[in-house]
Enzyme design. Structure first.
Site, PDB file in Angstrom:
ATOM      1  N   CYS A  41       0.829  -1.196   0.000  1.00 40.30           N
ATOM      2  CA  CYS A  41       0.000   0.000   0.000  1.00 40.30           C
ATOM      3  C   CYS A  41       0.868   1.253   0.000  1.00 40.30           C
ATOM      4  O   CYS A  41       1.995   1.250   0.474  1.00 40.30           O
ATOM      5  CB  CYS A  41      -0.899   0.021   1.231  1.00 40.30           C
ATOM      6  SG  CYS A  41      -1.876  -1.470   1.450  1.00 40.30           S
ATOM      7  N   ARG A  74       4.077  -0.557  -6.724  1.00 39.42           N
ATOM      8  CA  ARG A  74       4.024  -1.449  -5.564  1.00 39.42           C
ATOM      9  C   ARG A  74       2.906  -2.476  -5.693  1.00 39.42           C
ATOM     10  O   ARG A  74       2.927  -3.506  -5.023  1.00 39.42           O
ATOM     11  CB  ARG A  74       3.768  -0.631  -4.287  1.00 39.42           C
ATOM     12  CG  ARG A  74       4.955   0.199  -3.832  1.00 39.42           C
ATOM     13  CD  ARG A  74       4.541   1.140  -2.728  1.00 39.42           C
ATOM     14  NE  ARG A  74       5.693   1.759  -2.075  1.00 39.42           N
ATOM     15  CZ  ARG A  74       6.057   1.548  -0.817  1.00 39.42           C
ATOM     16  NH1 ARG A  74       5.361   0.727  -0.066  1.00 39.42           N
ATOM     17  NH2 ARG A  74       7.091   2.140  -0.307  1.00 39.42           N
ATOM     18  N   TRP A  79      -3.711  -2.467  -1.127  1.00 38.11           N
ATOM     19  CA  TRP A  79      -3.628  -3.876  -1.496  1.00 38.11           C
ATOM     20  C   TRP A  79      -4.412  -4.632  -0.434  1.00 38.11           C
ATOM     21  O   TRP A  79      -4.074  -4.620   0.736  1.00 38.11           O
ATOM     22  CB  TRP A  79      -2.169  -4.319  -1.521  1.00 38.11           C
ATOM     23  CG  TRP A  79      -1.954  -5.719  -2.016  1.00 38.11           C
ATOM     24  CD1 TRP A  79      -1.939  -6.151  -3.301  1.00 38.11           C
ATOM     25  CD2 TRP A  79      -1.690  -6.881  -1.204  1.00 38.11           C
ATOM     26  NE1 TRP A  79      -1.683  -7.493  -3.360  1.00 38.11           N
ATOM     27  CE2 TRP A  79      -1.524  -7.972  -2.091  1.00 38.11           C
ATOM     28  CE3 TRP A  79      -1.567  -7.092   0.167  1.00 38.11           C
ATOM     29  CZ2 TRP A  79      -1.261  -9.254  -1.637  1.00 38.11           C
ATOM     30  CZ3 TRP A  79      -1.306  -8.379   0.616  1.00 38.11           C
ATOM     31  CH2 TRP A  79      -1.155  -9.443  -0.282  1.00 38.11           C
ATOM     32  N   ASN A 131      -1.254   1.716   6.194  1.00 40.59           N
ATOM     33  CA  ASN A 131      -0.554   0.548   5.660  1.00 40.59           C
ATOM     34  C   ASN A 131      -0.264  -0.393   6.822  1.00 40.59           C
ATOM     35  O   ASN A 131       0.095   0.059   7.911  1.00 40.59           O
ATOM     36  CB  ASN A 131       0.783   0.941   5.027  1.00 40.59           C
ATOM     37  CG  ASN A 131       0.625   1.760   3.771  1.00 40.59           C
ATOM     38  OD1 ASN A 131      -0.471   1.918   3.248  1.00 40.59           O
ATOM     39  ND2 ASN A 131       1.733   2.302   3.285  1.00 40.59           N
ATOM     40  N   GLY A 132      -0.374  -1.691   6.577  1.00 42.53           N
ATOM     41  CA  GLY A 132      -0.062  -2.649   7.627  1.00 42.53           C
ATOM     42  C   GLY A 132      -1.266  -3.478   8.021  1.00 42.53           C
ATOM     43  O   GLY A 132      -2.304  -3.476   7.348  1.00 42.53           O
ATOM     44  N   GLU A 139      13.586 -20.066  -9.081  1.00 43.48           N
ATOM     45  CA  GLU A 139      13.272 -18.700  -9.503  1.00 43.48           C
ATOM     46  C   GLU A 139      12.533 -18.694 -10.836  1.00 43.48           C
ATOM     47  O   GLU A 139      11.592 -17.914 -11.041  1.00 43.48           O
ATOM     48  CB  GLU A 139      14.562 -17.879  -9.587  1.00 43.48           C
ATOM     49  CG  GLU A 139      14.415 -16.489 -10.173  1.00 43.48           C
ATOM     50  CD  GLU A 139      13.537 -15.555  -9.362  1.00 43.48           C
ATOM     51  OE1 GLU A 139      13.253 -14.452  -9.861  1.00 43.48           O
ATOM     52  OE2 GLU A 139      13.094 -15.931  -8.250  1.00 43.48           O
ATOM     53  N   LYS A 146       8.761 -17.097 -11.407  1.00 43.08           N
ATOM     54  CA  LYS A 146       8.456 -16.068 -12.400  1.00 43.08           C
ATOM     55  C   LYS A 146       7.262 -16.485 -13.268  1.00 43.08           C
ATOM     56  O   LYS A 146       6.389 -15.682 -13.570  1.00 43.08           O
ATOM     57  CB  LYS A 146       9.676 -15.796 -13.288  1.00 43.08           C
ATOM     58  CG  LYS A 146      10.751 -14.991 -12.605  1.00 43.08           C
ATOM     59  CD  LYS A 146      10.293 -13.554 -12.354  1.00 43.08           C
ATOM     60  CE  LYS A 146      11.076 -12.921 -11.233  1.00 43.08           C
ATOM     61  NZ  LYS A 146      10.685 -13.366  -9.879  1.00 43.08           N
ATOM     62  N   GLU A 186       4.065 -16.171 -11.227  1.00 41.91           N
ATOM     63  CA  GLU A 186       3.696 -14.805 -10.869  1.00 41.91           C
ATOM     64  C   GLU A 186       2.948 -14.080 -11.977  1.00 41.91           C
ATOM     65  O   GLU A 186       1.964 -13.381 -11.708  1.00 41.91           O
ATOM     66  CB  GLU A 186       4.956 -13.995 -10.531  1.00 41.91           C
ATOM     67  CG  GLU A 186       5.541 -14.276  -9.166  1.00 41.91           C
ATOM     68  CD  GLU A 186       6.767 -13.416  -8.905  1.00 41.91           C
ATOM     69  OE1 GLU A 186       6.797 -12.730  -7.865  1.00 41.91           O
ATOM     70  OE2 GLU A 186       7.692 -13.417  -9.745  1.00 41.91           O
ATOM     71  N   HIS A 189      11.564 -39.391  -7.176  1.00 44.51           N
ATOM     72  CA  HIS A 189      10.996 -39.553  -5.832  1.00 44.51           C
ATOM     73  C   HIS A 189       9.617 -38.904  -5.719  1.00 44.51           C
ATOM     74  O   HIS A 189       9.209 -38.527  -4.624  1.00 44.51           O
ATOM     75  CB  HIS A 189      11.944 -38.971  -4.785  1.00 44.51           C
ATOM     76  CG  HIS A 189      13.241 -39.701  -4.686  1.00 44.51           C
ATOM     77  ND1 HIS A 189      13.350 -40.975  -4.168  1.00 44.51           N
ATOM     78  CD2 HIS A 189      14.488 -39.348  -5.077  1.00 44.51           C
ATOM     79  CE1 HIS A 189      14.602 -41.368  -4.227  1.00 44.51           C
ATOM     80  NE2 HIS A 189      15.319 -40.397  -4.775  1.00 44.51           N
ATOM     81  N   LYS A 220       4.391  -5.196  -5.004  1.00 45.67           N
ATOM     82  CA  LYS A 220       5.832  -5.093  -5.216  1.00 45.67           C
ATOM     83  C   LYS A 220       6.604  -5.156  -3.907  1.00 45.67           C
ATOM     84  O   LYS A 220       7.539  -5.925  -3.759  1.00 45.67           O
ATOM     85  CB  LYS A 220       6.145  -3.780  -5.950  1.00 45.67           C
ATOM     86  CG  LYS A 220       7.625  -3.586  -6.266  1.00 45.67           C
ATOM     87  CD  LYS A 220       8.126  -4.634  -7.224  1.00 45.67           C
ATOM     88  CE  LYS A 220       9.591  -4.460  -7.566  1.00 45.67           C
ATOM     89  NZ  LYS A 220      10.103  -5.569  -8.355  1.00 45.67           N
TER      90      LYS A 220
END
Length: 615
Positions: free
Chosen positions: A2, A27, A73, A108-109, A488, A492, A495, A511, A610
Site C-alpha cells: 500500500c 508497488r 492492497w 498501511n499494515g 526462480e 516467475k 507470478e 521420488h 511489489k
C-alpha cells in the site's frame, strides 16, 4: 505494498497527492482514494487505476490545502469502494450514509487486535462501513479526540497491536496532518513555503521535495504549516536528521519496450555493471567500516530473505560453502521469526531485500538481534531503507528503480553483491589466493557483456513461450548451484502467467514429481556443462521415457541436441561459478513472453504487490 501520501500546504494539494499515488503504483494495489479538508471532509475512491481516480477528482472538482491519499492492497475486506481508503469516522449515533464524521485516515499494515477494538467501539455506538482493520483505527482516534489530534493519535497507537503506518487529519483542525509508524515505512518531506508532506516512500515526493526525514519505529509526527515535530514511542520529543534524497521522479520511460518487466530484463547488463562499478579489488570495506573485524570473527552465515531474494540467498549458500568454506544456513524470513532456533553469536546474519522494507525480513532481523546475533549485513537496493539503517554492514546494489512486480534486475544484482561477499569472506579467512581473486574479478567484469549475449536469445525463447502459453502446468529442474535458479524460473512463470509451476532438484524427479510428467507437462531443465551434467542427462532421459517434453538451457559444449520431444537453447558460453546470473535470464524472458501470449497484466499481476510491507 500500500502507498501513503499526505500534505499540509497553502495551495491545492490534490494534484500532488494523486501524482504521488501514480509514483507508488509499481508497488501493486487494487483500490485507491484521496481525501481533503475543504470546509469538512471530502473524498474520492476507486477500485480502478489511479488514472480513473484522477478523472473522478477532476469531475467532482475536489480541492483542498490539507489531505491524504492511498493505494490499497487488500488484506481485510475485498477490493471494493467501501473498503478503499481514506476512511472516515462515524461516531456514536452517526450514519455513514448521511456523511462523514470528523476524522479521515489512511493506513498501511495489519492491526492484529482489530476484532476486540471493533467490539469495544461498537459498544460505544460507532458505525462501521467497511470490513477493514483500518476503519477501527479511524474510529479509535475519533473516540480519543478532545481537540488535539496529535494527542489522540499518540493515545490510539498505544492500543494497536501489529504493523502500521498511518496518516490522519481532522475537520476541526485545518492545516494539520498527523502520522505514525511501527513496522511499516513512513517518511516526512520538508517542503518550501511552509509545506510539509508524508509518504510511505520518498519516491512519492520526487519533484516536490528532496528534504526527507525517515520516521523511526514507534514515532508519531505532527505536520503543520511551517513546522513539524516528532515524538518517539515513549512520548519524548526527538530530532530526526533531514537528509537530501534525490529519488527518481517516478516510473522511467518505457522506450521501445512493451512492459516495464521487459525493460528491466534488458537493463540487467547495465544494472550489474553499475553494481560492480569502481571495484578494483576484493576488500572487506566494500561492506562498510569494521567489516574486516566482523568477517574475521564470524564462523558461519545465516541468510534471511523472502521470495526471489530467498532464492538469491539459496544460490549464495553454494558459493559461500564451496569458495569461502563457511557453513551457511538460508531461512525463509517468515518462518525463521516464529520458530525456535539455536542462535550463534558468531554467525553473520545476512538479510536480502530489494526494497529494504520487507516486513517479514525486518522482523526476522530483529528476532536474530534479540537472540544475541549482533553481526548483521544487508544486500539491498535502497540505501535509505530500514534494512540498511538497522544492519551494521551493507552492500547497496544499483539496480535502479524496479517497477515490474516480478523482480528481475534486482535478483541478478543481489547475486552480484552476494558473490562479492563470498570473495570477501574467503579472502579474510585466507581461502582466496591472489590468482583466484584476479580470475573471479575478470569474470565479474565480463558479466555485462555475457548478459547482453544471453539477451540476444530472446527470439528463441519467444518460440518456447508459444508452447507454454497453452499449458496449465510446468516443471523446472536444476542441480547444485542451478537448483535455486530453477526455483526462480518457476516462481516467475507463476507470478505473471498464472501457470502452475514447480521446481525440483533433478535428482528428486524419481521420488515423486515423475508421476506428473506427460506430454502436457513441459519440463524446463537448466543444464550447464558442470560436474553434474551427466547426472542431469540421466534425469532428462527419465522424462523422455514417460513422454515428457523437455526444454533445455544448455551450454554450447554440453552435447545436448534438439530432437523429438526435446528443445534446446544454447547459452553463448559456460560461465562457471557465475553461471546462475546468466541462466536465470532466459527463464525471466520465458515467463515474460508466455504472460504476453496469455494476455495477463505483466507488470501488475493479480493479487500481488511489489513491496511486501505486511506479514
Amino acid at each position: 505494498m500500500c502507498g501513503i501520501v499526505g500534505a499540509v500546504s497553502t495551495r491545492n494539494i490534490v494534484p500532488i497527492l494523486v501524482q504521488g499515488l501514480q509514483r507508488l503504483e509499481y508497488r501493486g494495489y487494487d483500490s485507491c482514494g484521496v481525501a481533503v479538508h475543504d470546509g469538512g471532509l471530502k473524498r474520492a475512491r476507486s477500485t480502478a487505476r489511479v488514472a480513473e481516480l484522477i478523472s473522478q477528482v477532476e469531475s467532482e472538482h475536489l480541492e483542498g490545502t490539507t489531505g491524504i491519499a492511498h493505494t490499497r492492497w487488500a488484506t481485510h475486506g475485498a477490493p471494493a469502494v467501501h473498503n478503499a481508503h481514506p476512511h472516515f469516522s462515524h461516531g456514536p449515533g452517526a450514519d455513514a450514509a448521511k456523511g462523514p464524521g470528523r476524522v479521515a485516515l489512511v493506513h498501511n499494515g495489519i492491526i492484529e487486535n482489530h476484532d476486540e477494538l471493533r467490539a469495544a467501539l461498537k459498544a460505544k455506538g460507532y458505525h462501521f462501513a467497511s470490513q477493514t482493520d483500518t476503519e477501527v483505527i479511524c474510529h479509535l482516534v475519533d473516540s480519543l479526540y478532545d481537540g488535539d489530534l496529535f494527542n489522540a493519535v499518540k493515545e490510539a497507537v498505544q492500543q494497536l497491536h501489529g504493523a502500521y503506518a498511518i496518516a490522519v487529519f481532522c475537520k476541526d483542525e485545518p492545516h494539520r496532518v498527523v502520522g505514525a509508524r511501527a513496522g511499516s515505512p513512513l517518511v516526512l518531506g520538508v517542503g518550501a513555503d511552509g509545506e510539509n508532506f508524508l509518504a510511505s516512500d520518498a519516491m512519492a515526493l520526487a519533484g516536490v521535495t528532496d528534504q526527507i526525514v525517515y520516521i523511526e519505529e514507534g514515532d508519531v509526527v505532527d505536520l503543520q504549516l511551517g513546522r513539524y515535530w516528532i515524538c518517539d514511542r515513549n512520548g519524548r520529543e526527538v530530532k530526526r536528521e533531514v537528509k537530501t534524497v534525490r529519488a527518481h521522479s517516478g516510473a522511467a520511460e518505457l522506450g521501445p519496450y512493451r512492459h516495464y518487466m521487459q525493460k528491466e530484463i534488458f537493463e540487467q547488463p547495465r544494472a550489474v555493471a553499475d553494481t560492480l562499478e569502481g571495484i578494483q579489488g576484493i576488500v572487506p570495506e566494500l561492506f562498510g567500516d569494521g567489516a574486516y573485524r566482523v568477517f574475521k570473527e564470524i564462523d558461519s552465515v545465516l541468510i534471511l530473505a523472502c521470495g526471489t531474494s530467498y532464492y538469491s540467498g539459496c544460490t549464495a549458500k553454494y558459493w559461500l560453502e564451496s569458495i569461502a568454506k563457511i557453513p551457511t544456513q538460508v531461512e525463509i524470513a517468515s518462518e525463521y521469526r516464529y520458530r525456535e532456533t539455536v542462535p550463534n553469536p558468531r554467525s553473520l546474519v545476512v538479510t536480502i531485500s530489494q526494497s529494504g522494507e520487507t516486513a517479514d525480513t525486518l522482523a526476522a532481523l530483529r528476532h536474530a538481534q534479540q537472540l544475541g546475533m549482533e553481526h548483521t549485513l544487508t544486500i539491498c537496493n535502497v540505501a535509505t531503507s530500514a534494512m540498511v539503517r538497522e544492519c551494521k554492514l551493507s552492500y547497496i546494489t544499483r539496480a535502479g528503480v524496479e517497477i515490474g512486480v516480478a523482480s528481475t534486475k534486482a535478483f541478478t544484482t543481489q547475486l552480484a553483491g552476494l558473490f562479492l561477499l563470498t570473495l570477501s569472506l574467503a579472502q579474510v579467512k585466507g581461502r582466496l589466493t591472489e590468482s583466484q581473486e584476479a580470475q573471479h574479478l575478470k569474470a565479474m567484469r565480463h558479466l555485462p557483456a555475457a548478459l547482453s549475449a544471453v539477451l540476444a536469445l530472446e527470439p528463441q525463447v519467444i518460440s518456447w513461450s508459444e508452447d507454454f502459453a497453452r499449458m496449465q502446468n510446468a516443471l523446472f529442474l536444476g542441480r547444485g548451484l542451478h537448483y535455486p535458479i530453477a526455483l526462480e524460473g518457476a516462481l516467475k512463470l507463476k507470478e505473471i502467467s498464472y501457470i502452475h509451476a514447480e521446481a525440483y532438484p533433478a535428482g528428486e524427479l524419481k521420488h515423486g514429481p515423475l508421476a506428473l510428467v506427460t506430454s502436457e507437462m513441459p519440463v524446463v531443465t537448466v543444464a550447464p556443462n558442470d560436474a553434474l551434467l551427466e547426472k542431469l542427462k540421466s534425469n532428462m532421459q527419465e522424462v523422455r521415457a514417460r513422454g515428457g517434453v523437455l526444454y533445455v538451457l544448455a551450454d554450447g559444449d554440453s552435447k545436448i541436441e534438439s530432437g523429438e520431444g526435446i528443445h534446446v537453447i544454447r547459452m553463448p558460453e559456460h560461465y562457471g561459478e557465475l553461471s546462475p546470473l546468466l541462466h536465470v535470464v532466459p527463464l525471466q524472458l520465458l515467463a515474460y513472453h508466455t504472460a504476453c501470449a496469455r494476455g495477463t497484466d505483466v507488470d501488475k499481476p493479480r493479487n500481488l504487490a511489489k513491496s511486501v510491507t505486511v506479514e
